[in-house]
Design an enzyme around this catalytic site. Structure first.
Site, PDB file in Angstrom:
ATOM      1  N   LYS A 126      -6.538  11.221  -9.342  1.00  0.00           N
ATOM      2  CA  LYS A 126      -5.136  11.153  -8.945  1.00  0.00           C
ATOM      3  C   LYS A 126      -4.868  11.994  -7.705  1.00  0.00           C
ATOM      4  O   LYS A 126      -4.169  11.571  -6.788  1.00  0.00           O
ATOM      5  CB  LYS A 126      -4.243  11.552 -10.112  1.00  0.00           C
ATOM      6  N   LYS A 161       3.004  11.664 -14.735  1.00  0.00           N
ATOM      7  CA  LYS A 161       1.741  11.473 -15.448  1.00  0.00           C
ATOM      8  C   LYS A 161       0.881  12.729 -15.362  1.00  0.00           C
ATOM      9  O   LYS A 161       1.022  13.525 -14.431  1.00  0.00           O
ATOM     10  CB  LYS A 161       0.985  10.257 -14.902  1.00  0.00           C
ATOM     11  N   ARG A 216      -6.457  -3.459  -9.014  1.00  0.00           N
ATOM     12  CA  ARG A 216      -7.709  -2.711  -8.929  1.00  0.00           C
ATOM     13  C   ARG A 216      -8.574  -3.376  -7.858  1.00  0.00           C
ATOM     14  O   ARG A 216      -8.963  -4.534  -7.972  1.00  0.00           O
ATOM     15  CB  ARG A 216      -8.411  -2.709 -10.283  1.00  0.00           C
ATOM     16  N   ARG A 231      -3.278  -6.007 -12.709  1.00  0.00           N
ATOM     17  CA  ARG A 231      -3.027  -5.752 -14.134  1.00  0.00           C
ATOM     18  C   ARG A 231      -1.511  -5.726 -14.321  1.00  0.00           C
ATOM     19  O   ARG A 231      -0.838  -4.786 -13.901  1.00  0.00           O
ATOM     20  CB  ARG A 231      -3.703  -4.450 -14.544  1.00  0.00           C
ATOM     21  N   ARG A 239       3.789  -0.187 -17.792  1.00  0.00           N
ATOM     22  CA  ARG A 239       2.413   0.110 -17.390  1.00  0.00           C
ATOM     23  C   ARG A 239       1.582  -1.165 -17.382  1.00  0.00           C
ATOM     24  O   ARG A 239       1.679  -1.992 -18.283  1.00  0.00           O
ATOM     25  CB  ARG A 239       1.787   1.126 -18.349  1.00  0.00           C
ATOM     26  N   ASP A 279      -6.568   1.878  -6.963  1.00  0.00           N
ATOM     27  CA  ASP A 279      -5.399   1.306  -7.634  1.00  0.00           C
ATOM     28  C   ASP A 279      -4.275   1.214  -6.615  1.00  0.00           C
ATOM     29  O   ASP A 279      -3.901   2.223  -5.996  1.00  0.00           O
ATOM     30  CB  ASP A 279      -4.970   2.156  -8.818  1.00  0.00           C
ATOM     31  N   GLU A 287      -4.125   5.611  -7.039  1.00  0.00           N
ATOM     32  CA  GLU A 287      -5.250   6.368  -7.582  1.00  0.00           C
ATOM     33  C   GLU A 287      -6.535   5.900  -6.925  1.00  0.00           C
ATOM     34  O   GLU A 287      -6.624   4.762  -6.437  1.00  0.00           O
ATOM     35  CB  GLU A 287      -5.368   6.203  -9.105  1.00  0.00           C
ATOM     36  N   ASN A 289     -10.359   5.745  -8.283  1.00  0.00           N
ATOM     37  CA  ASN A 289     -11.177   5.917  -9.484  1.00  0.00           C
ATOM     38  C   ASN A 289     -12.647   6.022  -9.091  1.00  0.00           C
ATOM     39  O   ASN A 289     -13.218   5.084  -8.539  1.00  0.00           O
ATOM     40  CB  ASN A 289     -10.967   4.727 -10.422  1.00  0.00           C
TER      41      ASN A 289
END
Length: 320
Positions: A126, A161, A216, A231, A239, A279, A287, A289
């Site tokens: 993050k 978050k 993603r 997503r 979410r 993301d 983000e 990842n």
């Protein structure tokens, strides 16, 4: 030339092979004739400067009734491996950090470690996105409840978050004036004195484009796969994470997606982060990842891709 490939992952007995990215990598490696070896987090050690691993020979097959066979585990010098796939899921806790230190020693001994151990330590999934301010929505990272409340008041609607979450856990959407805000902050900050908590919390301006999905984008050696997995939140859920019921829908990369990937790619290459998931919501990077990015199986199935094949092309092209 066949390679010795070791994987460090969560228990293989618990995975869902239809969507597990690590499993897709193992199938591809085996298809290419590479020798597979398996280990879990408790299977690393250092002895007099030698990186050791308790490795089990591994065979995999795409059979839901039985998808793996393990041989006898034996302690071996990890430098006997050509490649280590570091695919342990978060949390990136102290034990995860210690694992990367053992993998550092193996890497100095000539092993390809994917992703680079120091990169895994340095690039919180993050916080790392904030290294690219030109790509992100307004974001605050703080332990101070008062600063976080002011950020919510300034931007009107915000997502809160934790710094170490995954799969959508611990994420809150809140509007200015919401009577639950203090309780949310207490939960995320987890105590402390004078309004200051023990844990960093991220506040990010809410991006309405989440309704079209949290995309993603996968990169191999800095090159983006041409399709992303959007997503998409379902029902009343905001979410998009697949782990909380989001629906995955493949989409071509937009020009903005490609621009974001191009902004990030040089730093990924510099840090040895060879398989990464960005993301992106709307026009914004949220983000990066690096620990165990997923969504390979979904994109492969929808577009006839072989993303694990792209990764192993890159691994095999590194000079011995």
């Amino acid at each position: 030339m066949p390679l010795s490939v070791a994987v460090l992952m969560d228990p293989i007995s618990t995975i869902k092979i239809a969507k597990d990215t690590s499993f897709a990598m193992l199938l591809e490696a085996q298809r290419r004739g590479h020798a597979l070896h398996y280990m879990e987090q408790g299977d690393l050690a250092l002895r007099d400067g030698t990186p050791l691993a308790r490795l089990a020979p591994l065979a995999v097959r795409k059979d839901p009734a039985g998808w793996y066979t393990l041989g006898e585990r034996q302690w071996r010098d990890l430098r006997e491996m050509d490649v280590v796939l570091m695919r342990k899921d978060p949390p990136v806790d102290a034990q995860f950090i210690y694992d990367t230190m053992v993998l550092d020693v193996a890497q100095r001994g000539g092993v390809q470690v994917v992703n680079d151990p120091q990169g895994l330590r340095d690039c919180n999934e993050k916080l790392f996105a904030l290294a690219f301010p030109q790509c992100i929505a307004p974001t605050l990272v703080s332990r101070d409840a008062g600063e976080l409340r002011r950020f919510v008041a300034e931007h009107g609607e915000v997502v809160l978050k934790p710094l170490d979450g995954m799969g959508g856990r611990g994420i809150f959407r809140v509007k200015a004036g919401d009577s639950n805000l203090n309780s949310m902050l207490e939960t995320l900050l987890a105590g402390g004195m004078h309004g200051e908590g023990r844990h960093f919390t991220i506040a990010q301006k809410f991006i309405p484009a989440i309704s079209a999905g949290d995309k993603r984008i996968l990169l191999v050696d800095g090159e983006p796969v041409p399709y992303a997995l959007a997503r998409i939140p379902q029902g009343d859920e905001f979410r998009g994470n697949l782990a909380v019921g989001g629906r995955g829908e493949g989409v071509p990369l937009s020009e903005r997606d490609r621009w974001i990937a191009a902004q990030v790619a040089p730093e990924l290459r510099r840090r040895g982060l060879r398989f990464v998931g960005l993301d992106v919501i709307g026009d914004y990077l949220t983000e990066i990842n690096v620990t165990s990015p997923t969504c390979v199986c979904e994109l492969d199935a929808q577009f006839g891709l072989n993303i694990a094949g792209l990764l192993f092309d890159a691994i095999e092209n590194v000079p011995a």
